[in-house]
Motif scaffolding. Structure first.
Motif, PDB file in Angstrom:
ATOM      1  N   MET A   1      37.198 -21.101 -30.228  1.00  0.00           N
ATOM      2  CA  MET A   1      36.564 -19.790 -30.060  1.00  0.00           C
ATOM      3  C   MET A   1      37.018 -19.162 -28.755  1.00  0.00           C
ATOM      4  N   ASN A   2      37.650 -18.037 -28.842  1.00  0.00           N
ATOM      5  CA  ASN A   2      37.977 -17.237 -27.669  1.00  0.00           C
ATOM      6  C   ASN A   2      37.618 -15.791 -27.973  1.00  0.00           C
ATOM      7  N   THR A   3      36.742 -15.234 -27.175  1.00  0.00           N
ATOM      8  CA  THR A   3      36.351 -13.845 -27.334  1.00  0.00           C
ATOM      9  C   THR A   3      36.744 -13.093 -26.080  1.00  0.00           C
ATOM     10  N   ASP A   4      36.744 -11.756 -26.150  1.00  0.00           N
ATOM     11  CA  ASP A   4      37.003 -11.013 -24.921  1.00  0.00           C
ATOM     12  C   ASP A   4      35.683 -10.768 -24.207  1.00  0.00           C
ATOM     13  N   LEU A   5      35.744 -10.025 -23.109  1.00  0.00           N
ATOM     14  CA  LEU A   5      34.563  -9.812 -22.273  1.00  0.00           C
ATOM     15  C   LEU A   5      34.034  -8.385 -22.390  1.00  0.00           C
ATOM     16  N   ASN A   6      34.393  -7.707 -23.467  1.00  0.00           N
ATOM     17  CA  ASN A   6      33.907  -6.357 -23.660  1.00  0.00           C
ATOM     18  C   ASN A   6      32.386  -6.324 -23.706  1.00  0.00           C
ATOM     19  N   ASN A   7      31.808  -5.491 -22.845  1.00  0.00           N
ATOM     20  CA  ASN A   7      30.354  -5.299 -22.771  1.00  0.00           C
ATOM     21  C   ASN A   7      29.594  -6.539 -22.315  1.00  0.00           C
ATOM     22  N   LYS A   8      30.289  -7.563 -21.841  1.00  0.00           N
ATOM     23  CA  LYS A   8      29.622  -8.712 -21.242  1.00  0.00           C
ATOM     24  C   LYS A   8      29.203  -8.334 -19.820  1.00  0.00           C
ATOM     25  N   THR A   9      28.058  -8.832 -19.399  1.00  0.00           N
ATOM     26  CA  THR A   9      27.557  -8.527 -18.059  1.00  0.00           C
ATOM     27  C   THR A   9      27.715  -9.735 -17.154  1.00  0.00           C
TER      28      THR A   9
ATOM     29  N   LEU B   1      37.236 -10.346  -6.494  1.00  0.00           N
ATOM     30  CA  LEU B   1      37.615  -9.032  -7.006  1.00  0.00           C
ATOM     31  C   LEU B   1      38.664  -9.160  -8.102  1.00  0.00           C
ATOM     32  N   ALA B   2      39.605 -10.076  -7.941  1.00  0.00           N
ATOM     33  CA  ALA B   2      40.629 -10.275  -8.975  1.00  0.00           C
ATOM     34  C   ALA B   2      39.993 -10.710 -10.295  1.00  0.00           C
ATOM     35  N   ILE B   3      39.006 -11.601 -10.228  1.00  0.00           N
ATOM     36  CA  ILE B   3      38.296 -12.031 -11.437  1.00  0.00           C
ATOM     37  C   ILE B   3      37.563 -10.841 -12.058  1.00  0.00           C
ATOM     38  N   ALA B   4      36.918 -10.045 -11.218  1.00  0.00           N
ATOM     39  CA  ALA B   4      36.188  -8.875 -11.706  1.00  0.00           C
ATOM     40  C   ALA B   4      37.123  -7.876 -12.379  1.00  0.00           C
ATOM     41  N   LEU B   5      38.271  -7.639 -11.778  1.00  0.00           N
ATOM     42  CA  LEU B   5      39.223  -6.686 -12.348  1.00  0.00           C
ATOM     43  C   LEU B   5      39.789  -7.171 -13.677  1.00  0.00           C
ATOM     44  N   ARG B   6      40.008  -8.479 -13.789  1.00  0.00           N
ATOM     45  CA  ARG B   6      40.503  -9.020 -15.062  1.00  0.00           C
ATOM     46  C   ARG B   6      39.455  -8.830 -16.160  1.00  0.00           C
ATOM     47  N   ALA B   7      38.200  -9.066 -15.824  1.00  0.00           N
ATOM     48  CA  ALA B   7      37.124  -8.850 -16.792  1.00  0.00           C
ATOM     49  C   ALA B   7      36.960  -7.370 -17.119  1.00  0.00           C
ATOM     50  N   ALA B   8      37.155  -6.514 -16.119  1.00  0.00           N
ATOM     51  CA  ALA B   8      37.004  -5.072 -16.314  1.00  0.00           C
ATOM     52  C   ALA B   8      38.014  -4.529 -17.312  1.00  0.00           C
ATOM     53  N   ARG B   9      39.176  -5.138 -17.392  1.00  0.00           N
ATOM     54  CA  ARG B   9      40.188  -4.688 -18.352  1.00  0.00           C
ATOM     55  C   ARG B   9      39.696  -4.813 -19.788  1.00  0.00           C
ATOM     56  N   ASP B  10      38.742  -5.707 -20.018  1.00  0.00           N
ATOM     57  CA  ASP B  10      38.134  -5.853 -21.341  1.00  0.00           C
ATOM     58  C   ASP B  10      36.959  -4.906 -21.547  1.00  0.00           C
ATOM     59  N   GLY B  11      36.514  -4.262 -20.465  1.00  0.00           N
ATOM     60  CA  GLY B  11      35.335  -3.420 -20.557  1.00  0.00           C
ATOM     61  C   GLY B  11      34.048  -4.119 -20.178  1.00  0.00           C
TER      62      GLY B  11
END
Length: 276
Positions: free
Chosen positions: A1-9, A21-31
């Motif tokens: 199972m691999n999902t993206d982080l779209n709308n994850k908080t 910040l790098a981790i945050a930006l990578r997650a932000a690319r998914d929304g």
């Protein structure tokens, strides 16, 4: 199972610069929705960027940012950040314990206030932020706790190098192992992540080695990509790991890591603390 982080908080301590910040930006690319807890509200000549600069970058990358100016040592700050995350985004899916203080002084030279600061930010901050997020993580789909801390290397080389810092970082890793066991039935994954090599951050530039170490370091993106793989994995299948960035990437089939070099073409890297 691999999902993206779209709308994850994601609720993250630190995160206004560097690896966080790098981790945050990578997650932000998914929304993803990113709640940052950091103290840097005003520009500091010794450091790059503020929490508000980080929030702008997250929004520009495609995520939603909620900057919370405060100190992870403060229970009120933690409670306020968690409450704000739930009020704005409806819940919490991921807790990232990124904030950390580095002081490599030996026992005699380490000032009591610096010892206390490392324990309060590193170990206590990890415990208390996770504690505050846990009730909401239990309600989430595929919840994760990710802590930036090393494997527990008990060789004398590392135990004796900088006892105060070692205790503080190993305390974070012990939290990971404890959380993984405590929350296993709830399906909350708890893992730690640590870089194989030094990473080009302000801490490396200003404290740990300077320009020479920077030249033998990797970019923050290697940690971000490894973190992304962990946070998108099935929480009930990957938990209790004290993981190394390049091992996570290689396991996922990434064999060419040359693009992560801070200085293009570098092939010899500085091994990070706590790794033999």
């Amino acid at each position: 199972m691999n999902t993206d982080l779209n709308n994850k908080t994601i609720v993250m301590s630190g995160g206004s610069r560097g690896i966080g910040l790098a981790i945050a930006l990578r997650a932000a690319r998914d929304g993803a929705n990113i709640v940052l807890i950091a103290k840097t509200a005003q520009p500091d000549p010794r450091l790059n960027g503020t929490i508000f600069d980080a929030a702008e970058q997250i929004e520009a990358a495609g995520g939603k940012a909620l900057p919370v100016v405060g100190d992870v040592r403060s229970d009120d700050t933690i409670a306020g950040a968690v409450r704000a995350a739930v009020d704005r985004f409806g819940g919490i899916d991921i807790c990232v314990n990124n904030a950390s203080v580095l002081d490599l002084s030996g026992t005699v030279d380490l000032q009591p206030k610096r010892y206390d600061l490392m324990q309060d930010v590193n170990t206590r901050g990890t415990f208390m932020l996770t504690r505050a997020c846990a009730p909401y993580l239990k309600q989430a789909v595929n919840p994760h706790v990710l802590t930036l801390s090393p494997p527990l290397n008990l060789t004398p080389r590392w135990l004796g190098a900088h006892v105060g810092y070692t205790i503080a970082k190993y305390g974070m890793s012990l939290c990971t192992l404890g959380f993984a066991a405590e929350f296993a039935e709830d399906g909350i994954a708890a893992n730690s992540l640590w870089p194989r090599t030094t990473i080009a951050t302000d801490a490396v530039a200003n404290i740990h080695g300077g320009a020479q170490t920077l030249a033998r370091s990797r970019r923050t993106e290697i940690m971000a990509d490894a973190a992304y793989l962990i946070l998108t994995s099935a929480s009930r299948e990957r938990t209790g790991g004290l993981l190394i960035d390049e091992d996570v990437l290689r396991e996922a089939g990434v064999t060419d890591l040359s693009g992560y070099a801070f200085v293009e073409g570098t092939t010899e890297f500085e091994t990070d603390l706590f790794l033999d």
